[in-house]
Scaffold this motif. Structure first.
Motif, PDB file in Angstrom:
ATOM      1  N   SER A  69       0.813  -1.221   0.000  1.00 19.05           N
ATOM      2  CA  SER A  69       0.000   0.000   0.000  1.00 19.05           C
ATOM      3  C   SER A  69       0.841   1.262   0.000  1.00 19.05           C
ATOM      4  N   GLY A  70       2.168   1.119   0.016  1.00 19.34           N
ATOM      5  CA  GLY A  70       3.049   2.273   0.010  1.00 19.34           C
ATOM      6  C   GLY A  70       3.418   2.787   1.382  1.00 19.34           C
ATOM      7  N   ASN A  71       3.003   2.098   2.447  1.00 21.74           N
ATOM      8  CA  ASN A  71       3.405   2.498   3.796  1.00 21.74           C
ATOM      9  C   ASN A  71       4.887   2.199   3.981  1.00 21.74           C
ATOM     10  N   CYS A  72       5.648   3.226   4.356  1.00 21.29           N
ATOM     11  CA  CYS A  72       7.114   3.130   4.336  1.00 21.29           C
ATOM     12  C   CYS A  72       7.696   2.765   5.692  1.00 21.29           C
ATOM     13  N   ASP A  73       8.884   2.198   5.645  1.00 19.73           N
ATOM     14  CA  ASP A  73       9.649   1.898   6.845  1.00 19.73           C
ATOM     15  C   ASP A  73      11.117   2.126   6.518  1.00 19.73           C
ATOM     16  N   THR A  74      11.802   2.831   7.391  1.00 19.95           N
ATOM     17  CA  THR A  74      13.240   3.029   7.249  1.00 19.95           C
ATOM     18  C   THR A  74      13.918   2.454   8.475  1.00 19.95           C
ATOM     19  N   THR A  75      14.939   1.650   8.257  1.00 14.15           N
ATOM     20  CA  THR A  75      15.631   1.026   9.365  1.00 14.15           C
ATOM     21  C   THR A  75      17.133   1.169   9.176  1.00 14.15           C
ATOM     22  N   PHE A  76      17.861   0.684  10.138  1.00 17.81           N
ATOM     23  CA  PHE A  76      19.318   0.857  10.190  1.00 17.81           C
ATOM     24  C   PHE A  76      19.951  -0.503  10.380  1.00 17.81           C
ATOM     25  N   ARG A  77      20.992  -0.769   9.627  1.00 18.25           N
ATOM     26  CA  ARG A  77      21.754  -2.001   9.790  1.00 18.25           C
ATOM     27  C   ARG A  77      23.233  -1.637   9.953  1.00 18.25           C
ATOM     28  N   ALA A  78      23.936  -2.406  10.774  1.00 17.32           N
ATOM     29  CA  ALA A  78      25.352  -2.119  11.005  1.00 17.32           C
ATOM     30  C   ALA A  78      26.105  -3.414  11.237  1.00 17.32           C
ATOM     31  N   GLY A  79      27.405  -3.353  11.053  1.00 18.60           N
ATOM     32  CA  GLY A  79      28.274  -4.504  11.259  1.00 18.60           C
ATOM     33  C   GLY A  79      29.704  -4.114  10.961  1.00 18.60           C
ATOM     34  N   PRO A  80      30.613  -5.075  10.995  1.00 24.93           N
ATOM     35  CA  PRO A  80      32.002  -4.792  10.643  1.00 24.93           C
ATOM     36  C   PRO A  80      32.108  -4.309   9.200  1.00 24.93           C
ATOM     37  N   GLY A 101      11.712  -9.633  16.400  1.00 23.58           N
ATOM     38  CA  GLY A 101      10.688 -10.537  15.905  1.00 23.58           C
ATOM     39  C   GLY A 101       9.607  -9.890  15.064  1.00 23.58           C
ATOM     40  N   VAL A 102       9.644  -8.564  14.909  1.00 19.88           N
ATOM     41  CA  VAL A 102       8.615  -7.885  14.118  1.00 19.88           C
ATOM     42  C   VAL A 102       8.795  -8.157  12.631  1.00 19.88           C
ATOM     43  N   LEU A 103      10.022  -8.145  12.148  1.00 19.18           N
ATOM     44  CA  LEU A 103      10.348  -8.434  10.739  1.00 19.18           C
ATOM     45  C   LEU A 103       9.663  -7.454   9.780  1.00 19.18           C
ATOM     46  N   ALA A 104       9.680  -6.179  10.143  1.00 22.50           N
ATOM     47  CA  ALA A 104       8.984  -5.169   9.350  1.00 22.50           C
ATOM     48  C   ALA A 104       9.556  -5.049   7.941  1.00 22.50           C
ATOM     49  N   SER A 105      10.882  -4.961   7.834  1.00 22.33           N
ATOM     50  CA  SER A 105      11.483  -4.798   6.509  1.00 22.33           C
ATOM     51  C   SER A 105      11.247  -6.026   5.641  1.00 22.33           C
ATOM     52  N   LEU A 106      11.458  -7.212   6.213  1.00 22.68           N
ATOM     53  CA  LEU A 106      11.250  -8.430   5.442  1.00 22.68           C
ATOM     54  C   LEU A 106       9.781  -8.590   5.057  1.00 22.68           C
ATOM     55  N   GLY A 107       8.887  -8.197   5.952  1.00 17.24           N
ATOM     56  CA  GLY A 107       7.464  -8.249   5.625  1.00 17.24           C
ATOM     57  C   GLY A 107       7.118  -7.346   4.450  1.00 17.24           C
ATOM     58  N   ASN A 108       7.712  -6.148   4.436  1.00 12.48           N
ATOM     59  CA  ASN A 108       7.489  -5.261   3.291  1.00 12.48           C
ATOM     60  C   ASN A 108       8.029  -5.869   2.006  1.00 12.48           C
ATOM     61  N   ILE A 109       9.213  -6.468   2.084  1.00 15.93           N
ATOM     62  CA  ILE A 109       9.805  -7.073   0.893  1.00 15.93           C
ATOM     63  C   ILE A 109       8.924  -8.186   0.351  1.00 15.93           C
TER      64      ILE A 109
END
Length: 226
Positions: A69-80, A101-109
């Motif tokens: 539906s176009g509802n957006c989510d922006t998240t942050f990932r980090a690592g070495p 456990g929410v899996l918001a980004s993967l759910g959008n994908i």
């Protein structure tokens, strides 16, 4: 995506990167010439050698997704450095570790594969890189089997990726250094500025919203309940 194939297109038939909305506004605000120079000089449909080297040094990335539906989510990932893997000049992959456990980004994908990555180097280059593309969720097993991302190749000590996100690059372009702040690296646990409360707890007070008003008032006043 071909470098000159528009995602949205224009009614006048011009073949430019970007959305129809940005093209319309460029005409409305008379920025078409500047935008055309940017498209021609800075936008590509694959990662250049310089972009690949840049990504391989980065320790963080901002990930943008949207549902059907176009509802957006922006998240942050980090690592070495290099936790986002450059598989080739049109393919990236980043690990997904155990989280809330929410899996918001993967759910959008799952609903909408379009994904954006923004890498920003706050420490050396003071420049950013946008990468837009189509994402696929890959199991850890398939990531190891198909892309060589084996357990010993995991990116965070003591952690294993539960799955990976593979991105087929559609366009990549610079985020210029203007207004990017210069930051200094510091070891976790080092000296920090004063905090009103530990960040690991309910830092933004969401958990207190369900409390009765009298309980919240006592807590905010520092008085014990009862």
């Amino acid at each position: 995506m071909d470098q000159h194939t528009p995602r949205g297109g224009l009614d006048d038939g011009e073949h430019l990167p970007g959305s129809r909305g940005e093209h319309v506004l460029q005409l409305l605000f008379a920025t078409r010439d500047r935008a055309s120079r940017f498209y021609e000089r800075q936008v590509t449909d694959r990662l250049t050698p310089q972009m690949r080297e840049f990504v391989a040094r980065q320790e963080m990335v901002f990930v943008g997704t949207a549902d059907a539906s176009g509802n957006c989510d922006t998240t942050f990932r980090a690592g070495p450095p290099g936790f986002v893997r450059v598989l080739d000049d049109t393919t990236l992959a980043y690990p997904e570790f155990r989280g809330n456990g929410v899996l918001a980004s993967l759910g959008n994908i799952m609903e909408n594969p379009h994904l954006s990555l923004l890498f920003v180097d706050f420490f050396e280059d003071l420049v950013g890189l946008h990468v837009n593309g189509s994402a696929t969720i890959v199991t850890a097993y398939d990531a190891a089997r198909r892309h060589g991302l084996a357990d010993e190749d995991m990116t965070a000590p003591g952690r294993r990726a539960e799955r990976w996100v593979r991105i087929e690059v559609e366009e990549a372009y610079i985020h210029c250094s203007k207004h990017i702040p210069l930051l200094t690296r510091q070891e976790r646990g080092g000296q920090r500025g004063p905090r009103r409360r530990p960040s690991g707890e309910d830092h933004f007070g969401v958990g207190r919203l369900g409390e009765r008003p009298a309980e919240r008032e006592r807590e905010e006043a520092g008085k014990p309940a009862g």
